[in-house]
Design a protein around this motif. Structure first.
Motif, PDB file in Angstrom:
ATOM      1  N   TYR A 154     -16.408   1.984 -38.120  1.00  0.00           N
ATOM      2  CA  TYR A 154     -16.061   3.375 -38.387  1.00  0.00           C
ATOM      3  C   TYR A 154     -15.869   4.176 -37.102  1.00  0.00           C
ATOM      4  CZ  TYR A 154     -17.042   2.888 -43.353  1.00  0.00           C
ATOM      5  OH  TYR A 154     -17.002   2.499 -44.678  1.00  0.00           O
ATOM      6  N   ALA A 155     -14.962   5.143 -37.189  1.00  0.00           N
ATOM      7  CA  ALA A 155     -14.847   6.169 -36.155  1.00  0.00           C
ATOM      8  C   ALA A 155     -15.887   7.253 -36.445  1.00  0.00           C
ATOM      9  CB  ALA A 155     -13.447   6.768 -36.154  1.00  0.00           C
ATOM     10  N   PHE A 156     -16.347   7.907 -35.406  1.00  0.00           N
ATOM     11  CA  PHE A 156     -17.312   9.005 -35.517  1.00  0.00           C
ATOM     12  C   PHE A 156     -16.650  10.254 -34.966  1.00  0.00           C
ATOM     13  CE2 PHE A 156     -20.628  11.716 -33.732  1.00  0.00           C
ATOM     14  CZ  PHE A 156     -21.609  11.725 -34.720  1.00  0.00           C
ATOM     15  N   VAL A 157     -16.638  11.325 -35.764  1.00  0.00           N
ATOM     16  CA  VAL A 157     -16.044  12.593 -35.338  1.00  0.00           C
ATOM     17  C   VAL A 157     -17.096  13.682 -35.478  1.00  0.00           C
ATOM     18  CG1 VAL A 157     -14.300  14.340 -35.815  1.00  0.00           C
ATOM     19  CG2 VAL A 157     -13.700  11.913 -35.986  1.00  0.00           C
ATOM     20  N   ASP A 158     -17.397  14.356 -34.380  1.00  0.00           N
ATOM     21  CA  ASP A 158     -18.368  15.452 -34.375  1.00  0.00           C
ATOM     22  C   ASP A 158     -17.599  16.759 -34.198  1.00  0.00           C
ATOM     23  OD1 ASP A 158     -20.428  17.222 -34.036  1.00  0.00           O
ATOM     24  OD2 ASP A 158     -21.331  16.223 -32.306  1.00  0.00           O
ATOM     25  N   LEU A 159     -17.596  17.586 -35.240  1.00  0.00           N
ATOM     26  CA  LEU A 159     -16.918  18.879 -35.173  1.00  0.00           C
ATOM     27  C   LEU A 159     -17.929  19.937 -34.750  1.00  0.00           C
ATOM     28  CD1 LEU A 159     -14.761  18.686 -38.427  1.00  0.00           C
ATOM     29  CD2 LEU A 159     -14.143  18.049 -36.087  1.00  0.00           C
ATOM     30  N   GLY A 160     -17.701  20.513 -33.582  1.00  0.00           N
ATOM     31  CA  GLY A 160     -18.686  21.405 -32.962  1.00  0.00           C
ATOM     32  C   GLY A 160     -19.658  20.576 -32.158  1.00  0.00           C
ATOM     33  N   SER A 161     -19.112  19.779 -31.240  1.00  0.00           N
ATOM     34  CA  SER A 161     -19.900  18.742 -30.547  1.00  0.00           C
ATOM     35  C   SER A 161     -20.761  19.265 -29.412  1.00  0.00           C
ATOM     36  CB  SER A 161     -18.971  17.641 -30.022  1.00  0.00           C
ATOM     37  OG  SER A 161     -17.891  18.187 -29.285  1.00  0.00           O
ATOM     38  N   GLY A 162     -20.614  20.545 -29.054  1.00  0.00           N
ATOM     39  CA  GLY A 162     -21.515  21.152 -28.076  1.00  0.00           C
ATOM     40  C   GLY A 162     -21.582  20.406 -26.758  1.00  0.00           C
ATOM     41  N   LYS A 163     -22.792  20.091 -26.333  1.00  0.00           N
ATOM     42  CA  LYS A 163     -23.011  19.440 -25.039  1.00  0.00           C
ATOM     43  C   LYS A 163     -22.905  17.919 -25.111  1.00  0.00           C
ATOM     44  CE  LYS A 163     -26.138  23.124 -23.470  1.00  0.00           C
ATOM     45  NZ  LYS A 163     -27.467  23.434 -22.897  1.00  0.00           N
ATOM     46  N   GLY A 164     -22.719  17.376 -26.330  1.00  0.00           N
ATOM     47  CA  GLY A 164     -22.447  15.949 -26.444  1.00  0.00           C
ATOM     48  C   GLY A 164     -23.619  15.063 -26.794  1.00  0.00           C
ATOM     49  N   ARG A 165     -24.762  15.638 -27.205  1.00  0.00           N
ATOM     50  CA  ARG A 165     -25.912  14.802 -27.528  1.00  0.00           C
ATOM     51  C   ARG A 165     -25.595  13.836 -28.670  1.00  0.00           C
ATOM     52  NH1 ARG A 165     -32.021  16.898 -28.826  1.00  0.00           N
ATOM     53  NH2 ARG A 165     -31.948  17.315 -26.584  1.00  0.00           N
ATOM     54  N   ALA A 166     -25.054  14.354 -29.771  1.00  0.00           N
ATOM     55  CA  ALA A 166     -24.753  13.491 -30.927  1.00  0.00           C
ATOM     56  C   ALA A 166     -23.719  12.434 -30.564  1.00  0.00           C
ATOM     57  CB  ALA A 166     -24.265  14.326 -32.103  1.00  0.00           C
ATOM     58  N   LEU A 167     -22.788  12.769 -29.671  1.00  0.00           N
ATOM     59  CA  LEU A 167     -21.766  11.808 -29.260  1.00  0.00           C
ATOM     60  C   LEU A 167     -22.393  10.617 -28.538  1.00  0.00           C
ATOM     61  CD1 LEU A 167     -19.060  14.284 -27.883  1.00  0.00           C
ATOM     62  CD2 LEU A 167     -19.214  13.295 -30.181  1.00  0.00           C
ATOM     63  N   LEU A 168     -23.327  10.908 -27.641  1.00  0.00           N
ATOM     64  CA  LEU A 168     -23.988   9.830 -26.908  1.00  0.00           C
ATOM     65  C   LEU A 168     -24.856   8.988 -27.840  1.00  0.00           C
ATOM     66  CD1 LEU A 168     -24.867  11.814 -23.671  1.00  0.00           C
ATOM     67  CD2 LEU A 168     -23.392   9.798 -23.786  1.00  0.00           C
ATOM     68  N   LEU A 169     -25.521   9.632 -28.790  1.00  0.00           N
ATOM     69  CA  LEU A 169     -26.325   8.876 -29.755  1.00  0.00           C
ATOM     70  C   LEU A 169     -25.441   8.032 -30.660  1.00  0.00           C
ATOM     71  CD1 LEU A 169     -28.948  11.613 -30.745  1.00  0.00           C
ATOM     72  CD2 LEU A 169     -29.291   9.648 -29.215  1.00  0.00           C
ATOM     73  N   ALA A 170     -24.265   8.554 -31.017  1.00  0.00           N
ATOM     74  CA  ALA A 170     -23.317   7.788 -31.838  1.00  0.00           C
ATOM     75  C   ALA A 170     -22.776   6.599 -31.056  1.00  0.00           C
ATOM     76  CB  ALA A 170     -22.181   8.688 -32.297  1.00  0.00           C
ATOM     77  N   ALA A 171     -22.552   6.789 -29.762  1.00  0.00           N
ATOM     78  CA  ALA A 171     -22.092   5.672 -28.926  1.00  0.00           C
ATOM     79  C   ALA A 171     -23.151   4.580 -28.878  1.00  0.00           C
ATOM     80  CB  ALA A 171     -21.772   6.176 -27.516  1.00  0.00           C
ATOM     81  N   GLN A 172     -24.394   4.978 -28.717  1.00  0.00           N
ATOM     82  CA  GLN A 172     -25.488   4.008 -28.700  1.00  0.00           C
ATOM     83  C   GLN A 172     -25.613   3.289 -30.042  1.00  0.00           C
ATOM     84  OE1 GLN A 172     -29.613   5.465 -28.522  1.00  0.00           O
ATOM     85  NE2 GLN A 172     -29.930   4.135 -26.753  1.00  0.00           N
ATOM     86  N   ALA A 173     -25.320   4.011 -31.147  1.00  0.00           N
ATOM     87  CA  ALA A 173     -25.401   3.414 -32.476  1.00  0.00           C
ATOM     88  C   ALA A 173     -24.302   2.389 -32.722  1.00  0.00           C
ATOM     89  CB  ALA A 173     -25.345   4.509 -33.539  1.00  0.00           C
ATOM     90  N   GLY A 174     -23.241   2.425 -31.901  1.00  0.00           N
ATOM     91  CA  GLY A 174     -22.222   1.384 -31.983  1.00  0.00           C
ATOM     92  C   GLY A 174     -20.975   1.723 -32.763  1.00  0.00           C
ATOM     93  N   PHE A 175     -20.701   3.009 -32.990  1.00  0.00           N
ATOM     94  CA  PHE A 175     -19.463   3.381 -33.666  1.00  0.00           C
ATOM     95  C   PHE A 175     -18.255   2.866 -32.874  1.00  0.00           C
ATOM     96  CE2 PHE A 175     -22.190   6.425 -35.846  1.00  0.00           C
ATOM     97  CZ  PHE A 175     -21.638   6.462 -37.116  1.00  0.00           C
ATOM     98  N   GLN A 176     -17.190   2.580 -33.602  1.00  0.00           N
ATOM     99  CA  GLN A 176     -15.996   2.010 -32.980  1.00  0.00           C
ATOM    100  C   GLN A 176     -15.362   2.966 -31.976  1.00  0.00           C
ATOM    101  OE1 GLN A 176     -11.965   1.136 -35.087  1.00  0.00           O
ATOM    102  NE2 GLN A 176     -13.217  -0.702 -35.343  1.00  0.00           N
TER     103      GLN A 176
END
Length: 239
Positions: free
Chosen positions: A102-124
């Motif tokens: 799956y792709a992960f899309v964060d709307l209102g991603s702010g400083k990027g915390r959720a993005l880094l956690l999603a990367a660690q979780a292994g999203f495509q």
């Protein structure tokens, strides 16, 4: 969180949502902070593992007044607050899907915390859309600092722009929202995603943390509520 900050958030909620929504929002937040206190013994947001990376800062809240938002933008945007890492991991692990597909899309991603956690979780792939140029620049600095120190940072793409204008990818996707904006913008976002989904049959999940506008998803026939966990309402595209 300090008492002064809590009072300020309550005033903002009253001004944005009115008396009809203020009561339910107040009850939701009382339950959330009670659970938070019982779990951590404090109202302070626990520091994320992301912020242990030298040069990364996602912890400090940023209010609209600091970003210079006024008028309709200020009324529809919510302050930046970092997601609790344990909550994020809990709800992602509860999704009955293989995250790598799956792709992960964060709307209102702010400083990027959720993005880094999603990367660690292994999203495509991981995409963050942030309206504030200041927060977008902070996220860019955080990703630069995390590169070579955090897994899959190269999968993250940052976009500075209006979430209501973002067209979702035509692939299986998890859309993540951490109470980023009010009802008017959320309605526009939902309409864009519904129109996009009419052109394909890919699987779509929505993870909505601190779901103050969840009734908009509940009333949309194309989305079906799956479960609520760790302060997040989870919806899936209806089969």
């Amino acid at each position: 969180m300090k008492l002064r900050a809590i009072i300020k958030r309550m005033r903002n909620a009253w001004r944005r949502h009115g008396w009809r929504m203020f009561g339910p929002l107040l009850l939701h937040n009382l339950r959330y902070y009670t659970k938070h206190w019982m779990r951590h013994g404090s109202l302070r947001m626990p520091r994320s593992s992301v912020d242990h990376i030298p040069g990364v800062e996602t912890q400090r809240a940023v209010y609209l007044s600091e970003l210079g938002y006024t008028g309709t933008v200020g009324e529809s945007a919510e302050p930046y607050q970092p997601i609790d890492e344990a909550q994020f991991r809990s709800v992602m692990e509860a999704l009955p899907i293989r995250l790598a597909d799956y792709a992960f899309v964060d709307l209102g991603s702010g400083k990027g915390r959720a993005l880094l956690l999603a990367a660690q979780a292994g999203f495509q792939t991981i995409t963050g859309v942030e309206f504030s140029d200041e927060l977008h620049q902070t996220a860019q600095k955080n990703l630069a600092a995390a590169r070579d120190r955090w897994p899959n940072v190269d999968r993250i793409k940052l976009l500075c722009g209006d979430a209501a204008q973002y067209r979702p990818p035509l692939v299986p996707v998890v859309c993540y929202l951490y109470n980023p904006f009010g009802a008017s913008v959320m309605r526009q976002v939902i309409d864009v995603w519904v129109r996009a989904m009419s052109t394909h049959s890919q699987d779509v999940w929505v993870v909505y943390s601190n779901p103050t506008q969840s009734e908009l998803f509940m009333s949309e026939p194309v989305f079906e509520h799956q479960f609520t966990k760790a302060g997040s309402a989870v919806f899936r595209r209806r089969a």
